[in-house]
Design a protein around this motif. Sequence first.
Motif, mmCIF file in Angstrom:
data_model
loop_
_atom_site.group_PDB
_atom_site.id
_atom_site.type_symbol
_atom_site.label_atom_id
_atom_site.label_comp_id
_atom_site.label_asym_id
_atom_site.label_seq_id
_atom_site.Cartn_x
_atom_site.Cartn_y
_atom_site.Cartn_z
ATOM 1 N N THR A 33 0.849 -1.184 0.000
ATOM 2 C CA THR A 33 0.000 0.000 0.000
ATOM 3 C C THR A 33 0.884 1.234 0.000
ATOM 4 O OG1 THR A 33 -1.614 -1.187 1.343
ATOM 5 C CG2 THR A 33 -1.858 1.188 1.217
ATOM 6 N N ILE A 34 0.608 2.167 -0.897
ATOM 7 C CA ILE A 34 1.369 3.417 -0.930
ATOM 8 C C ILE A 34 0.787 4.343 0.124
ATOM 9 C CG2 ILE A 34 2.024 5.420 -2.303
ATOM 10 C CD1 ILE A 34 1.814 3.660 -4.788
ATOM 11 N N LYS A 91 3.088 -7.572 5.651
ATOM 12 C CA LYS A 91 3.423 -8.000 7.011
ATOM 13 C C LYS A 91 3.544 -6.811 7.961
ATOM 14 C CE LYS A 91 5.910 -12.031 5.370
ATOM 15 N NZ LYS A 91 7.203 -12.696 5.288
ATOM 16 N N GLY A 92 3.186 -5.607 7.538
ATOM 17 C CA GLY A 92 3.241 -4.416 8.384
ATOM 18 C C GLY A 92 4.557 -3.666 8.297
ATOM 19 N N LYS A 93 5.509 -4.204 7.564
ATOM 20 C CA LYS A 93 6.810 -3.563 7.406
ATOM 21 C C LYS A 93 6.671 -2.362 6.469
ATOM 22 C CE LYS A 93 11.094 -5.078 5.411
ATOM 23 N NZ LYS A 93 11.867 -6.243 5.012
ATOM 24 N N LYS A 129 12.357 0.282 10.494
ATOM 25 C CA LYS A 129 12.096 -0.703 11.547
ATOM 26 C C LYS A 129 11.593 0.003 12.791
ATOM 27 C CE LYS A 129 15.361 -4.126 9.993
ATOM 28 N NZ LYS A 129 16.430 -5.040 10.335
ATOM 29 N N GLY A 130 10.753 -0.670 13.516
ATOM 30 C CA GLY A 130 10.264 -0.147 14.782
ATOM 31 C C GLY A 130 9.146 0.861 14.642
ATOM 32 N N ILE A 131 8.601 1.042 13.467
ATOM 33 C CA ILE A 131 7.503 1.960 13.227
ATOM 34 C C ILE A 131 6.286 1.172 12.810
ATOM 35 C CG2 ILE A 131 6.665 3.897 11.854
ATOM 36 C CD1 ILE A 131 9.512 4.813 11.554
ATOM 37 N N ASN A 132 5.174 1.374 13.452
ATOM 38 C CA ASN A 132 3.941 0.668 13.070
ATOM 39 C C ASN A 132 2.988 1.601 12.419
ATOM 40 O OD1 ASN A 132 4.769 -1.821 13.950
ATOM 41 N ND2 ASN A 132 4.199 -1.373 16.063
#
Length: 114
Positions: free
Chosen positions: A71-72, A90-92, A111-114
């Motif tokens: 998703t952009i 996968k949420g990355k 990394k570490g950002i949701n």
Amino acid sequence: MTLDPQEKPLAPEVEKIRKKMLYLLIASSVIMVIALMVILIAIIYKINQTTLELEQTSVTSSTISVPTNATILNSSLSGNQIMLILRLPKGKRIIKIYKLNGQLISQLCLKGIN
């Protein structure tokens, strides 16, 4: 120059100065008109050049490959580069920077950002 009956004629020295001043006025007026014409021609030339450059630019199209089901989230355009922030299934999250011709310049993984 016509004289009124009440006016006295000018002295010859003053008449010479008057003629010189008249010639100076005419010469400076001619120079001013020529300078204004040159400026107007330059402005018209510049406007025409800009119009020709706009007509000569062509629209290019390119394809940027984005991972399947990504998703952009955001996009940004700067000069001839485009940046895409993508969310993978996968949420990355990743940042991809492309040239406008579709060539990948850089890919960053967040990394570490949701």
